[in-house]
Design an enzyme around this catalytic site. Sequence first.
Site, mmCIF file in Angstrom:
data_model
loop_
_atom_site.group_PDB
_atom_site.id
_atom_site.type_symbol
_atom_site.label_atom_id
_atom_site.label_comp_id
_atom_site.label_asym_id
_atom_site.label_seq_id
_atom_site.Cartn_x
_atom_site.Cartn_y
_atom_site.Cartn_z
ATOM 1 N N THR A 7 7.702 -1.842 -6.524
ATOM 2 C CA THR A 7 8.321 -2.121 -5.225
ATOM 3 C C THR A 7 7.722 -3.381 -4.607
ATOM 4 O O THR A 7 8.445 -4.237 -4.079
ATOM 5 C CB THR A 7 8.157 -0.924 -4.282
ATOM 6 N N ASP A 60 15.046 -1.885 -8.649
ATOM 7 C CA ASP A 60 13.704 -1.307 -8.611
ATOM 8 C C ASP A 60 13.790 0.164 -9.014
ATOM 9 O O ASP A 60 14.122 1.026 -8.201
ATOM 10 C CB ASP A 60 13.130 -1.461 -7.199
#
Length: 544
Positions: A109, A188
Site C-alpha cells: 500500500t 494493490d
Amino acid sequence: MSSSAISDDEGELYNGFGSSPISRNQMRTTKRWSFHNNTRPLMDLPVDANTGGKPRRLSDITGEDGVHKTLNPYSEWGGAQLYSTESGRLFHAGKIIIALAGLPGRGKTHLSVSLTRYLRWLGVKTHSFHLGDYRRATAEDNNLTHDLFVPTPSSKQAHAVREKAVNECLNDILNFFKADKGQVAIYDAVNAIPEFRLELHKKFTELNIQVLFIESLVTDDKIIQKNIEEAARLSPDYTNWDYEKAKKDYSERINALAPYYQPMGTEESQLSYIKFVNFGERIELHNSSYGYLINKVVFYLMNSRIKSGSVFFARCYKNTMDYASDPPLDAEGIQYAKNLTLTLVEHLKYCGKDYIGEGSILRPAELKRELSVDERQPPTGVDGVDKDSLVIWTSVKKRTIATTQFFTKRNIKVRHRIQLSQKNPGIVGSMSESEIEEKYPEFYQQYEQDPYHYRFPRAESYHDLAIKIEPLILEMERMSGDILIIADETILQVFYGYLMSCSCYEIPSLNFKEDEIIEIKFNAYSNSAERIKIKDFANTLNVK
C-alpha cells in the site's frame, strides 16, 4: 490499419510503453501544449503585500492529502507535467496497469500510494485501486475471518466475497481507463499465486493495456515487524481495535496466507515484472524492455525507502525581500533563527526524538548501524540513513544559511542547495500588482489566466521550480529520517504540492506563515500536514 486512421486514443495503445515512435501522420490534438484555463483566478504575484497592491488570494493549508482524489484530466495537472493533451494521457506512453504482488506487511500500500503521488506529479493520470477497500465494502463483520484472505477459501461465503470484491475492483480499473481517460492504474492486491497473475495479464493485454507486476519481497524481519505495528495502528481494518489485538490479528493473517503465496518465477517467464526486495535494498528486472514511463517508475523505485521521519518547512527570514538582495541576518533575523531552532528541538523531544544534542555530543557523519554489503549507499554521504536523524536543506542565500547557525552548534547536518533559490520574478520583481497591471496589461492578463505556468519576461514560473527540484524530491525519497527545509515561500509551495498531491492550480495559493513550521508526516495510505507555532524565546536565558 493505416497510421493515418489511428485515433489519438488508439495511437497511445499501439505505441505501448513508448518503444515505437509516433507516426507523423497520426491524428493529434491541436491543444497538446495548452496549459491555460481561463476559469482559474489570479492567485499570486511576486510582490510584497505591503506595497499597496491588491492582497493575494491565498489558501490555508488544511493538511488534506489529494493522492486519492479523482482528478479531472481536462483541468488538473501535476506540478512537473511537461505538456497536456485532450485525452489527459501523455503521448509517449500507452495505458498501463501496475499490479502489485506480495504478502501482507510487505509495504504494498505504501508503494502504490507513493508511486501514485510521483506519477501524478509528472502529470500522468494515475490512480491506486486498493483491493482491501473493496473487501471492506463487501464483507460483513462476521465474514472477516482469515479464510477470506487465502487464495482458495474453504467457505463458499468467503469465496463469494473474494470474487465480488475482485470483480468490482477490476471493473473500476477498466472504467478508469475507458471513462476517466486514465493512463496508469495501480492494482494493490496480494496476487498470491501464478494462476491469478497470468489471468490478470491475459485479461488486460487482450484489451491493449500493458501489464507490469511489482513484487514486494521482504527478508528483513525488522521491516516486517515495523509494518505490522503500523498496520495495527493505522489500517482501516483495525479502526477502534485494541492495538495489541490488532497486531495479533494481522500477524495471524500473514501466517494464514504465507503457505499459499508463491513468489514470481519460471512459470511467469513471459510476464514483465520487478522484484522489489526489502523496499529498495535490491531490485531485479525481468523482461525489462521498457519505454519512457516505466523507466521513470523503475528509477523511482531505485530511490524509494519506507519513510519514518517527517519533512518540516520553514520560511526564510524576510521572505518578501527583493530577489537580488542577499544581506546577512540582522538582530531580528538572528532571534528568528534561535526561535526556529528551539521550537523544532522542543517539538522533536515531545515526539520522543532525542537525537539532537548539545555542543559536540553528536558526530555529524556517525552511523548508528552498519550498512549491509548489498544495501544501496546514499549518493550524498550518509544523509537520512538513520531514522533518528535530522538534515537541514537551505538555499545558498546568506540569510537562509545563517538561519541554521544554532543547528550547526548541535552538529546537525546542513546542506546548501542551489535548486532551493526562490522563484525569479523577472522584470516585475519590485512592482506591486496594480503597477504590473498598469504597465504590462498583456503580461498581467496572461498571468491571471495561469499563475503556475506563466513566466514574466526574464522570470521563472512555478513549473520551472518543479522541474528544478525533481533531483531533490528523489533525494528526499531516499532518506528515512527528518528533513527541515528553510527556503522562500515559492519553493515551499512546490515541495508541499508534491508531498500532498496538490494540482498545479492549487500550488500558487498555498500560504506559509513566517511564524509557523509546517510538518508533513508520512503514512502508508496518505500524508498529513500540521502547523507548529514558532515560540518566542527572546527572554530565555543561556540559549545555546
